[in-house]
Design an enzyme around this catalytic site. Structure first.
Site, PDB file in Angstrom:
ATOM      1  CG  HIS A  77      -5.297   8.264   3.562  1.00  0.00           C
ATOM      2  ND1 HIS A  77      -4.775   8.994   2.540  1.00  0.00           N
ATOM      3  CD2 HIS A  77      -5.384   6.996   3.115  1.00  0.00           C
ATOM      4  CE1 HIS A  77      -4.533   8.187   1.502  1.00  0.00           C
ATOM      5  NE2 HIS A  77      -4.903   6.977   1.820  1.00  0.00           N
TER       6      HIS A  77
ATOM      7  CG  ASP B 138      -1.968   0.990   1.285  1.00  0.00           C
ATOM      8  OD1 ASP B 138      -2.380   1.442   0.200  1.00  0.00           O
ATOM      9  OD2 ASP B 138      -2.430   1.330   2.399  1.00  0.00           O
ATOM     10  CG  HIS B 139      -0.424   4.913   0.247  1.00  0.00           C
ATOM     11  ND1 HIS B 139      -0.831   5.903  -0.604  1.00  0.00           N
ATOM     12  CD2 HIS B 139      -1.523   4.550   0.959  1.00  0.00           C
ATOM     13  CE1 HIS B 139      -2.117   6.145  -0.416  1.00  0.00           C
ATOM     14  NE2 HIS B 139      -2.570   5.332   0.517  1.00  0.00           N
TER      15      HIS B 139
ATOM     16  CB  THR C  31      -8.705   5.215  10.520  1.00  0.00           C
ATOM     17  OG1 THR C  31      -7.621   5.789   9.808  1.00  0.00           O
ATOM     18  CG2 THR C  31      -8.999   6.062  11.745  1.00  0.00           C
TER      19      THR C  31
ATOM     20  N   GLY D 200     -11.362   4.551   3.700  1.00  0.00           N
ATOM     21  CA  GLY D 200     -12.660   3.882   3.866  1.00  0.00           C
ATOM     22  C   GLY D 200     -13.213   3.900   5.275  1.00  0.00           C
TER      23      GLY D 200
HETATM   24  P1  13P Z   1      -8.341   4.888   6.516  1.00  0.00           P
HETATM   25  O1  13P Z   1      -7.230   4.772   7.522  1.00  0.00           O
HETATM   26  O2  13P Z   1      -8.957   6.234   6.508  1.00  0.00           O
HETATM   27  O3  13P Z   1      -9.336   3.787   6.680  1.00  0.00           O
HETATM   28  O4  13P Z   1      -7.677   4.715   5.081  1.00  0.00           O
HETATM   29  C1  13P Z   1      -6.896   3.584   4.819  1.00  0.00           C
HETATM   30  C2  13P Z   1      -6.233   3.712   3.510  1.00  0.00           C
HETATM   31  O5  13P Z   1      -6.717   4.352   2.592  1.00  0.00           O
HETATM   32  C3  13P Z   1      -4.952   2.996   3.354  1.00  0.00           C
HETATM   33  O6  13P Z   1      -4.370   3.215   2.115  1.00  0.00           O
END
Ligand code: 13P
Length: 285
Positions: free
Chosen positions: A181, A82-83, A234, A211
């Site tokens: 995020h 991710d990222h 989160t 999300g």
């Molecule tokens: P949240 O932490 O807002 O759920 O987002 C997670 C996210 O987009 C990870 O790439």
């Protein structure tokens, strides 16, 4: 079932009108919680490790555990970076058996984002690894605890998205349409029309970052407009923290392993709720 690439999971979701949850793994508890829920609910799932979480998850050390767990799972699992912001992070994920990588060039000028993403797509596709990229910019960071609000000037432009996907051949595109995020300041508003326009022009499965904190209706509309992967972190982290705070009020004194089980349960509840809303439950019976 086991380890698959991201393209397989999100293409099925895109064509059948549901989304696959992508949940961040930061330790053993998160891994076990996510997989247990996915198996119990017959749901495909994406295990994500964010480059921002490398200080907690040593990828070289943890990947064999992730791979074994994914291969043993009774549901299809994609192992996703991710990222990824740097080439070394992407290559580390490829070397360690990940089946999907996200290259996040969303803060770069368009031409540079296209050039770097294309380089990564060529490399990853050569070894059957899927690629997600981001166009426009979803603000806020992993573990951001200060409330954030989306910046419409950073929303994804549908025409640019069409060009971006054609030039880069990415398998999935993360878009900025009103999510952030971390924690939302006020009530978020997703630009569903923009989302549908991006879907119509690109034809690829779209990804919603941020999300946590969106309503069921937001998810329903976003999925109907082309979202096939939703990232969540989160809400899992907050659920774990809320459960930790209850420990001193429990009648029994817990040892450390029992305490960790309690945390795992809280994460399971958060993940299960999302899978239900995303419509991925029962998709791999
Ligand atoms: P949240 O932490 O807002 O759920 O987002 C997670 C996210 O987009 C990870 O790439």
């Amino acid at each position: 079932m086991a380890l698959v690439n991201l393209k397989q999971l999100v293409s099925a979701a895109f064509h059948h009108g549901y989304a696959v949850g992508s949940f961040n793994v930061v330790n053993m508890e998160t891994l076990q919680a996510i997989l247990q829920v996915a198996e119990e609910h017959h749901s495909p799932v994406i295990l994500s490790v964010a480059e921002a979480h490398f200080p907690f998850v040593d990828l070289e050390e943890f990947s064999p555990i992730l791979l074994r767990a994914a291969r043993k799972a009774k549901v299809p699992v994609a192992l996703h970076l991710d990222h990824g912001q740097s080439l070394p992070a992407i290559v580390t994920a490829l070397r360690n058996g990940f089946t999907s990588v996200m290259f996040d060039g969303s803060t770069l000028p368009l031409e540079e984002n296209i050039a770097k993403t294309r380089e990564i797509t060529r490399m990853a596709h050569a070894v059957d690894v899927s690629v997600e990229a981001e166009l426009g910019h979803v603000t806020g960071g992993e573990d951001d605890t200060s409330p954030g609000v989306a910046d419409p000037s950073l929303f994804t432009d549908p025409q640019e998205a069409e060009l971006f996907v054609a030039e880069t051949e990415v398998d999935a595109l993360a878009v900025a349409v009103g999510s952030v995020h971390g924690i939302y300041q006020g009530t978020p508003e997703l630009d569903i029309e923009r989302l549908a326009a991006i879907r119509d022009l690109t034809g690829v499965p779209l990804v919603l970052h941020g999300g946590s904190g969106l309503s069921n209706d937001d998810f329903r509309q976003a999925i109907a407009a082309g979202i096939a992967k939703i990232n969540v972190y989160t809400d899992m982290s907050q659920a774990a923290m809320a459960r930790i705070r209850t420990v001193d009020t429990l009648p029994q004194r817990l040892g450390f392993p029992e305490f960790m089980l309690l945390v795992r349960e809280a994460i399971q509840e958060a993940v299960a709720e999302k899978m239900q809303i995303f419509g991925s439950v029962g998709q791999c019976n």
